[in-house]
Design a protein around this motif. Structure first.
Motif, PDB file in Angstrom:
ATOM      1  N   ASP A 250       2.651   8.072   2.927  1.00 29.66           N
ATOM      2  CA  ASP A 250       1.350   8.700   2.696  1.00 29.66           C
ATOM      3  C   ASP A 250       0.242   7.655   2.786  1.00 29.66           C
ATOM      4  O   ASP A 250       0.507   6.449   2.784  1.00 29.66           O
ATOM      5  CB  ASP A 250       1.314   9.370   1.315  1.00 29.66           C
ATOM      6  N   GLU A 251      -0.979   8.154   2.827  1.00 27.32           N
ATOM      7  CA  GLU A 251      -2.125   7.239   2.857  1.00 27.32           C
ATOM      8  C   GLU A 251      -2.074   6.325   1.634  1.00 27.32           C
ATOM      9  O   GLU A 251      -1.854   6.785   0.510  1.00 27.32           O
ATOM     10  CB  GLU A 251      -3.431   8.033   2.867  1.00 27.32           C
ATOM     11  N   THR A 252      -2.287   5.035   1.852  1.00 24.94           N
ATOM     12  CA  THR A 252      -2.119   4.033   0.795  1.00 24.94           C
ATOM     13  C   THR A 252      -3.338   3.120   0.750  1.00 24.94           C
ATOM     14  O   THR A 252      -3.815   2.660   1.791  1.00 24.94           O
ATOM     15  CB  THR A 252      -0.851   3.190   1.044  1.00 24.94           C
ATOM     16  N   ARG A 253      -3.835   2.880  -0.448  1.00 26.62           N
ATOM     17  CA  ARG A 253      -4.914   1.911  -0.663  1.00 26.62           C
ATOM     18  C   ARG A 253      -4.311   0.639  -1.227  1.00 26.62           C
ATOM     19  O   ARG A 253      -3.362   0.689  -2.024  1.00 26.62           O
ATOM     20  CB  ARG A 253      -5.965   2.466  -1.618  1.00 26.62           C
ATOM     21  N   TYR A 254      -4.910  -0.503  -0.853  1.00 30.73           N
ATOM     22  CA  TYR A 254      -4.364  -1.769  -1.327  1.00 30.73           C
ATOM     23  C   TYR A 254      -5.439  -2.840  -1.342  1.00 30.73           C
ATOM     24  O   TYR A 254      -6.447  -2.755  -0.625  1.00 30.73           O
ATOM     25  CB  TYR A 254      -3.182  -2.211  -0.463  1.00 30.73           C
ATOM     26  N   TYR A 255      -5.200  -3.841  -2.179  1.00 34.02           N
ATOM     27  CA  TYR A 255      -6.030  -5.045  -2.191  1.00 34.02           C
ATOM     28  C   TYR A 255      -5.171  -6.199  -2.681  1.00 34.02           C
ATOM     29  O   TYR A 255      -4.075  -5.994  -3.222  1.00 34.02           O
ATOM     30  CB  TYR A 255      -7.278  -4.879  -3.061  1.00 34.02           C
ATOM     31  N   VAL A 256      -5.669  -7.432  -2.503  1.00 34.54           N
ATOM     32  CA  VAL A 256      -4.948  -8.642  -2.897  1.00 34.54           C
ATOM     33  C   VAL A 256      -5.800  -9.397  -3.908  1.00 34.54           C
ATOM     34  O   VAL A 256      -7.016  -9.521  -3.739  1.00 34.54           O
ATOM     35  CB  VAL A 256      -4.623  -9.528  -1.684  1.00 34.54           C
ATOM     36  N   GLU A 257      -5.142  -9.927  -4.947  1.00 35.67           N
ATOM     37  CA  GLU A 257      -5.866 -10.667  -5.982  1.00 35.67           C
ATOM     38  C   GLU A 257      -5.093 -11.929  -6.343  1.00 35.67           C
ATOM     39  O   GLU A 257      -3.858 -11.927  -6.404  1.00 35.67           O
ATOM     40  CB  GLU A 257      -6.044  -9.807  -7.229  1.00 35.67           C
ATOM     41  N   SER A 258      -5.858 -13.020  -6.583  1.00 43.20           N
ATOM     42  CA  SER A 258      -5.250 -14.285  -7.000  1.00 43.20           C
ATOM     43  C   SER A 258      -6.261 -15.075  -7.809  1.00 43.20           C
ATOM     44  O   SER A 258      -7.410 -15.252  -7.378  1.00 43.20           O
ATOM     45  CB  SER A 258      -4.815 -15.097  -5.775  1.00 43.20           C
ATOM     46  N   ASN A 259      -5.861 -15.526  -8.983  1.00 40.34           N
ATOM     47  CA  ASN A 259      -6.736 -16.342  -9.846  1.00 40.34           C
ATOM     48  C   ASN A 259      -8.082 -15.680 -10.104  1.00 40.34           C
ATOM     49  O   ASN A 259      -9.116 -16.346 -10.151  1.00 40.34           O
ATOM     50  CB  ASN A 259      -6.958 -17.725  -9.229  1.00 40.34           C
ATOM     51  N   GLY A 260      -8.075 -14.369 -10.254  1.00 39.67           N
ATOM     52  CA  GLY A 260      -9.312 -13.654 -10.522  1.00 39.67           C
ATOM     53  C   GLY A 260     -10.160 -13.378  -9.292  1.00 39.67           C
ATOM     54  O   GLY A 260     -11.203 -12.738  -9.396  1.00 39.67           O
ATOM     55  N   VAL A 261      -9.748 -13.852  -8.120  1.00 37.29           N
ATOM     56  CA  VAL A 261     -10.470 -13.594  -6.875  1.00 37.29           C
ATOM     57  C   VAL A 261      -9.807 -12.404  -6.189  1.00 37.29           C
ATOM     58  O   VAL A 261      -8.602 -12.424  -5.924  1.00 37.29           O
ATOM     59  CB  VAL A 261     -10.470 -14.818  -5.949  1.00 37.29           C
ATOM     60  N   ARG A 262     -10.601 -11.407  -5.891  1.00 41.91           N
ATOM     61  CA  ARG A 262     -10.062 -10.157  -5.351  1.00 41.91           C
ATOM     62  C   ARG A 262     -10.645  -9.881  -3.976  1.00 41.91           C
ATOM     63  O   ARG A 262     -11.836 -10.090  -3.725  1.00 41.91           O
ATOM     64  CB  ARG A 262     -10.395  -9.014  -6.308  1.00 41.91           C
ATOM     65  N   SER A 263      -9.804  -9.410  -3.094  1.00 46.85           N
ATOM     66  CA  SER A 263     -10.253  -9.021  -1.760  1.00 46.85           C
ATOM     67  C   SER A 263     -10.896  -7.641  -1.827  1.00 46.85           C
ATOM     68  O   SER A 263     -10.917  -6.990  -2.881  1.00 46.85           O
ATOM     69  CB  SER A 263      -9.069  -8.992  -0.798  1.00 46.85           C
ATOM     70  N   GLY A 264     -11.405  -7.201  -0.702  1.00 49.59           N
ATOM     71  CA  GLY A 264     -11.860  -5.827  -0.616  1.00 49.59           C
ATOM     72  C   GLY A 264     -10.684  -4.863  -0.681  1.00 49.59           C
ATOM     73  O   GLY A 264      -9.527  -5.266  -0.563  1.00 49.59           O
ATOM     74  N   THR A 265     -10.977  -3.603  -0.873  1.00 46.98           N
ATOM     75  CA  THR A 265      -9.940  -2.574  -0.911  1.00 46.98           C
ATOM     76  C   THR A 265      -9.834  -1.922   0.463  1.00 46.98           C
ATOM     77  O   THR A 265     -10.848  -1.509   1.044  1.00 46.98           O
ATOM     78  CB  THR A 265     -10.257  -1.511  -1.970  1.00 46.98           C
ATOM     79  N   PHE A 266      -8.619  -1.843   0.976  1.00 47.33           N
ATOM     80  CA  PHE A 266      -8.384  -1.335   2.320  1.00 47.33           C
ATOM     81  C   PHE A 266      -7.481  -0.104   2.257  1.00 47.33           C
ATOM     82  O   PHE A 266      -6.845   0.169   1.230  1.00 47.33           O
ATOM     83  CB  PHE A 266      -7.739  -2.407   3.197  1.00 47.33           C
ATOM     84  N   THR A 267      -7.441   0.610   3.368  1.00 47.79           N
ATOM     85  CA  THR A 267      -6.668   1.849   3.443  1.00 47.79           C
ATOM     86  C   THR A 267      -5.703   1.791   4.615  1.00 47.79           C
ATOM     87  O   THR A 267      -6.098   1.414   5.726  1.00 47.79           O
ATOM     88  CB  THR A 267      -7.588   3.071   3.595  1.00 47.79           C
ATOM     89  N   ILE A 268      -4.456   2.155   4.330  1.00 49.07           N
ATOM     90  CA  ILE A 268      -3.455   2.320   5.388  1.00 49.07           C
ATOM     91  C   ILE A 268      -3.276   3.819   5.600  1.00 49.07           C
ATOM     92  O   ILE A 268      -2.761   4.520   4.721  1.00 49.07           O
ATOM     93  CB  ILE A 268      -2.108   1.672   5.007  1.00 49.07           C
ATOM     94  N   GLY A 269      -3.746   4.305   6.733  1.00 48.48           N
ATOM     95  CA  GLY A 269      -3.544   5.703   7.066  1.00 48.48           C
ATOM     96  C   GLY A 269      -2.201   5.899   7.759  1.00 48.48           C
ATOM     97  O   GLY A 269      -1.678   4.975   8.399  1.00 48.48           O
ATOM     98  N   VAL A 270      -1.632   7.069   7.632  1.00 49.09           N
ATOM     99  CA  VAL A 270      -0.349   7.359   8.276  1.00 49.09           C
ATOM    100  C   VAL A 270      -0.532   8.555   9.197  1.00 49.09           C
ATOM    101  O   VAL A 270      -1.332   9.460   8.944  1.00 49.09           O
ATOM    102  CB  VAL A 270       0.754   7.637   7.238  1.00 49.09           C
ATOM    103  N   ALA A 271       0.192   8.546  10.267  1.00 47.24           N
ATOM    104  CA  ALA A 271       0.145   9.628  11.243  1.00 47.24           C
ATOM    105  C   ALA A 271       1.506   9.700  11.932  1.00 47.24           C
ATOM    106  O   ALA A 271       2.326   8.785  11.824  1.00 47.24           O
ATOM    107  CB  ALA A 271      -0.983   9.400  12.258  1.00 47.24           C
ATOM    108  N   ASP A 272       1.737  10.787  12.619  1.00 46.39           N
ATOM    109  CA  ASP A 272       2.998  10.947  13.356  1.00 46.39           C
ATOM    110  C   ASP A 272       2.876  10.195  14.679  1.00 46.39           C
ATOM    111  O   ASP A 272       2.649  10.770  15.745  1.00 46.39           O
ATOM    112  CB  ASP A 272       3.297  12.425  13.583  1.00 46.39           C
ATOM    113  N   LEU A 273       3.021   8.890  14.577  1.00 42.73           N
ATOM    114  CA  LEU A 273       2.893   7.994  15.715  1.00 42.73           C
ATOM    115  C   LEU A 273       4.257   7.431  16.078  1.00 42.73           C
ATOM    116  O   LEU A 273       5.153   7.361  15.224  1.00 42.73           O
ATOM    117  CB  LEU A 273       1.935   6.845  15.372  1.00 42.73           C
TER     118      LEU A 273
END
Length: 408
Positions: free
Chosen positions: A260-283
């Motif tokens: 399913d569609e998934t949101r994610y971000y990466v964090e280290s030592n209090g520094v956080r990336s932006g939030t991104f989206t992985i879309g899914v399709a019948d590919l």
């Protein structure tokens, strides 16, 4: 004739004006010292706060306001108000008499007489003013009174300025980053952050139930603990997934069977990336990948087949033949090498595709499929290519193959 050519009353008022200007100069320098010390202290506290909060945009905005409001308040209270405060002539005269006992109230009396507009030709008034003028000349019109204070304030102001430059230039690197963030409020709060986490692939769309590799690179700082936070369509929050260092300074995390569609971000030592989206399709995606190694002829090795392939580990010069089966029918497939080279794959029986590339150096390769709309999509996360070190030549005896005695 002496009195006709000289106006003692104007002379005494002129001296009062000079003293008033030196007094204001002393107040200005003392006020600048207070402003400099207060601004430097506020700056240091703000920079330490920014470092603690890892230069988050909200923190940058707050500490900018704190620093500039504090500096403006110090300037208003320590410089502007004292300079614009009216200092009457008689107060200046009293100030001089307090610091120079030899005047003995004569200066104040002379100033009051001169301001009252009394006839300076009157013997008594003229004598008072003349004596005051003479005594002021003896003490160099009061210059000695303010000279030491002006020198002291000037030295302190110069020392503060030098100390500020040394702290910024020779202190920890985040002092310089803090100066860039705080002293230039027009700059975007996000652009002045020296710490960031770069994430790949960012926003993307993948085939349903396929895997997705997430790579994170730390910019401006180092850490051994990097976590990937993932939230699916049915999740109430984010789940933390540890990331593993890839040996090249980046960190990797693999998301398995993304349905399913998934949101994610990466964090280290209090520094956080932006939030991104992985879309899914019948590919189309890689369902099965078979490989065959054709080794260089000098090795004398027979080709080697792998029914379930992926990562490649072979000698330099080995040709790798690929046969890939997509999850759904697709009009085209190709191999993408990390150097940017593209190798088209030819259709093969049963809806598969075949192609080959030669191993030359360590790196990666990926397989892409073409959708019916003509868009190329990744069929799987990139596979690793490792070049093995060729062993030196060896000699063995096949005959007789054992110890023996030679007949005479």
């Amino acid at each position: 004739m002496r009195r006709a050519n000289r106006r003692p009353d104007l002379e005494i008022l002129g001296v009062i004006g000079q003293v008033r200007r030196r007094w204001r100069l002393k107040l200005l320098l003392r006020g600048l010292v207070i402003v400099g010390a207060g601004a430097l202290l506020t700056f240091l506290v703000s920079v330490v706060g920014l470092q603690t909060l890892r230069f988050q945009p909200g923190a940058v905005q707050i500490f900018r306001i704190v620093l500039w409001v504090a500096a403006a308040a110090l300037v208003l209270w320590s410089v502007i108000l004292p300079l614009f405060r009216r200092i009457p002539d008689d107060r200046v005269a009293l100030y001089l008499e307090e610091h120079e006992s030899s005047l003995q109230s004569q200066l104040l009396a002379a100033v009051e007489s001169a301001k009252a507009g009394k006839d300076v030709d009157h013997g008594l008034v003229a004598a008072i003013i003349d004596r005051a003028v003479e005594r002021m000349r003896r003490i160099d019109n009061g210059r000695q009174i303010e000279r030491q204070a002006i020198r002291r304030s000037s030295g302190m102001l110069g020392g503060l300025t030098l100390a500020s430059f040394l702290i910024i230039l020779m202190g920890p690197s985040y002092f310089r980053h803090g100066a860039s963030a705080l002293l230039f409020p027009a700059r975007d709060a996000e652009s002045v952050n020296p710490y960031s986490v770069s994430v790949e692939p960012g926003d993307t769309t993948i085939s349903r139930n396929s895997d997705q590799l997430v790579t994170a690179t730390l910019n401006g700082f180092a850490s051994s603990e990097v976590r990937l936070f993932v939230s699916g369509a049915e999740s109430n929050g984010y789940e933390a997934v540890p990331m593993i260092e890839d040996g090249a300074g980046a960190f990797e995390g693999l998301l398995l069977s993304v349905a399913d569609e998934t949101r994610y971000y990466v964090e280290s030592n209090g520094v956080r990336s932006g939030t991104f989206t992985i879309g899914v399709a019948d590919l189309p995606a890689v369902d099965r990948l078979a490989m065959e190694y054709v080794f260089p002829s000098y090795t004398g090795l027979a080709p080697r087949t792998f029914e379930y392939g992926g990562d490649v580990a072979a000698l330099s010069g080995t040709t790798v033949h690929l046969n890939v089966t997509p999850t759904i029918e697709t009009p085209g497939a190709r191999v993408i090498l990390d150097g940017g080279d593209t190798i088209s794959m030819a259709p093969a029986p049963e809806g598969t595709y075949g192609g080959a590339f030669r191993v030359r150096q360590d790196g990666f390769y990926g397989i892409q499929f073409q959708t019916h709309e003509g868009v190329w999509v990744a069929g799987a996360p990139d596979y690793r290519v490792d070049v093995l070190t060729d062993q030196g030549p060896s000699i063995s005896f096949n005959k007789p193959g054992r110890d023996t005695q030679v007949s005479s």
